[in-house]
Design an enzyme around this catalytic site. Structure first.
Site, mmCIF file in Angstrom:
data_model
loop_
_atom_site.group_PDB
_atom_site.id
_atom_site.type_symbol
_atom_site.label_atom_id
_atom_site.label_comp_id
_atom_site.label_asym_id
_atom_site.label_seq_id
_atom_site.Cartn_x
_atom_site.Cartn_y
_atom_site.Cartn_z
ATOM 1 N N LYS A 189 0.827 -1.226 0.000
ATOM 2 C CA LYS A 189 0.000 0.000 0.000
ATOM 3 C C LYS A 189 0.848 1.258 0.000
ATOM 4 C CE LYS A 189 0.794 0.964 4.484
ATOM 5 N NZ LYS A 189 1.141 2.231 5.164
ATOM 6 N N THR A 246 -3.381 5.573 4.470
ATOM 7 C CA THR A 246 -2.086 6.016 3.967
ATOM 8 C C THR A 246 -2.227 6.894 2.727
ATOM 9 O OG1 THR A 246 -1.236 3.898 4.750
ATOM 10 C CG2 THR A 246 0.244 5.208 3.400
ATOM 11 N N GLU A 279 8.604 4.152 3.371
ATOM 12 C CA GLU A 279 8.930 2.796 2.916
ATOM 13 C C GLU A 279 8.630 2.578 1.438
ATOM 14 O OE1 GLU A 279 10.462 0.332 4.185
ATOM 15 O OE2 GLU A 279 10.191 0.187 6.348
#
Length: 334
Positions: A189, A246, A279
């Site tokens: 994601k 997110t 990330e």
């Protein structure tokens, strides 16, 4: 007998999880920097990663890895994916046999393309392993707002026991037996969140954002299923829930990176000014390697990779997506 927990990594999420755990069991937090450990222990604050928030006075911190781990009955790894293996190897001489190890990292290892629980199995064979994941923004949880997460473990009995260890009244924890799916949902994601941020940076509307999030979910589900995850996992907290938070939250580091790219900034300067890891930047090339290995189409992830790692302008990447061939909505999912 009450268990003792050790959380390795005093970033925003590691600190937040330690703050949750200490409400249920004695918990120690390991910080790489001695000054930060002292600040947490004495002032009950982590001004570097969570400025303005007070921590539970019972939470102790240390910069001594052996002190943190040697008496722990539960080890929680709150370090980013790029430092996960090295930190776990440093932990290995200190940890007692059969202590469960839970990962908080939402990424994949560069070079090996492995999930964090696969690294746990390599470095600490025989230890129960798992992942805590979901739509969990650290500052909202510290502020006391309700949130939910998923704990997926290799041992269902241990998962049920640890469910009560992680949960608090506003922080609800569900169990799931799909470790692979839960872990992949959290890692994949982040790449889609960069795409969503790019749309915002380009000034597109809510229609575009909704399309990116929904088609991003389809992409990560296709790859997740190909790698052994269960389809329903990606419709739950570890998939859709985490993806939504997110992709739309101003607190999301990955969305921030995408937004800045959409505004025409270079990835190098965006990363340089950030204090925490996004990330998705490191995960994007890993995702493309996995997509090729498993024969899965991932056009949004491909365009994110092109923008982040090949210098392609965000606007050009979006035009490329619009020119794709027309397919069925459930292409590759059924």
């Amino acid at each position: 007998m009450r268990i003792k927990a050790a959380v390795i990594g005093a970033g925003s999420w590691g600190t937040t999880v330690a703050n949750l755990l200490v409400q249920n069991v004695p918990t120690i937090l390991w910080a790489r920097e001695a000054g930060l450990a002292e600040q947490i222990s004495t002032t009950h604050r982590n001004e570097r990663y969570l400025p303005g928030f007070s921590l539970d006075a019972r939470l102790a911190a240390t910069a001594d890895l052996e002190e943190a781990v040697c008496s722990a009955d539960l080890l929680v790894m709150g370090v980013p994916s790029h430092g996960f293996r090295d930190t776990l190897e440093a932990v290995s001489p200190c940890i007692r046999a059969w202590v469960p190890v839970v990962s908080l990292a939402k990424g994949l290892e560069q070079g090996t393309n492995k999930r964090m629980t696969e690294i746990i199995q390599e470095v600490l064979p025989g230890h129960p392993y798992g992942v805590l994941t979901g739509p969990n923004l650290a500052k909202e949880i510290l502020a006391g707002h309700a949130a939910a997460s998923v704990l997926a473990m290799s041992d269902a009995t241990i998962a049920t026991r640890l469910q009560d260890v992680f949960a608090t009244e506003p922080f609800r924890v569900y169990t799931n037996d799909d470790v692979i799916g839960c872990e992949l949902g959290g890692a994949l994601k982040n790449v889609m969140a960069i795409a969503s941020g790019m749309a915002d940076g380009l000034g597109t509307g809510d229609n575009t954002r909704a399309a990116v999030i929904t088609r991003g979910l389809a992409e990560l589900t296709r790859l997740g299923m190909a790698m052994g995850g269960k389809p329903m996992t990606f419709a739950g907290l570890a998939g859709m829930g985490d993806l939504l938070a997110t992709c739309i939250s101003p607190q999301s580091r990955n969305r921030h990176v995408g937004e800045q790219l959409g505004r025409g900034r270079r990835i190098e300067e965006i990363i340089e000014e950030m204090h925490m890891v996004a990330e998705g930047v490191k995960t994007a090339p890993v995702v493309m390697e996995l997509a090729e290995r498993y024969g899965v189409e991932m056009p949004i992830a491909e365009q994110v990779f092109n923008v982040v790692h090949r210098g392609r302008p965000a606007e050009e990447a979006y035009r490329g997506l619009l020119r794709r061939r027309r397919v069925r909505e459930m292409h590759g999912l059924d």
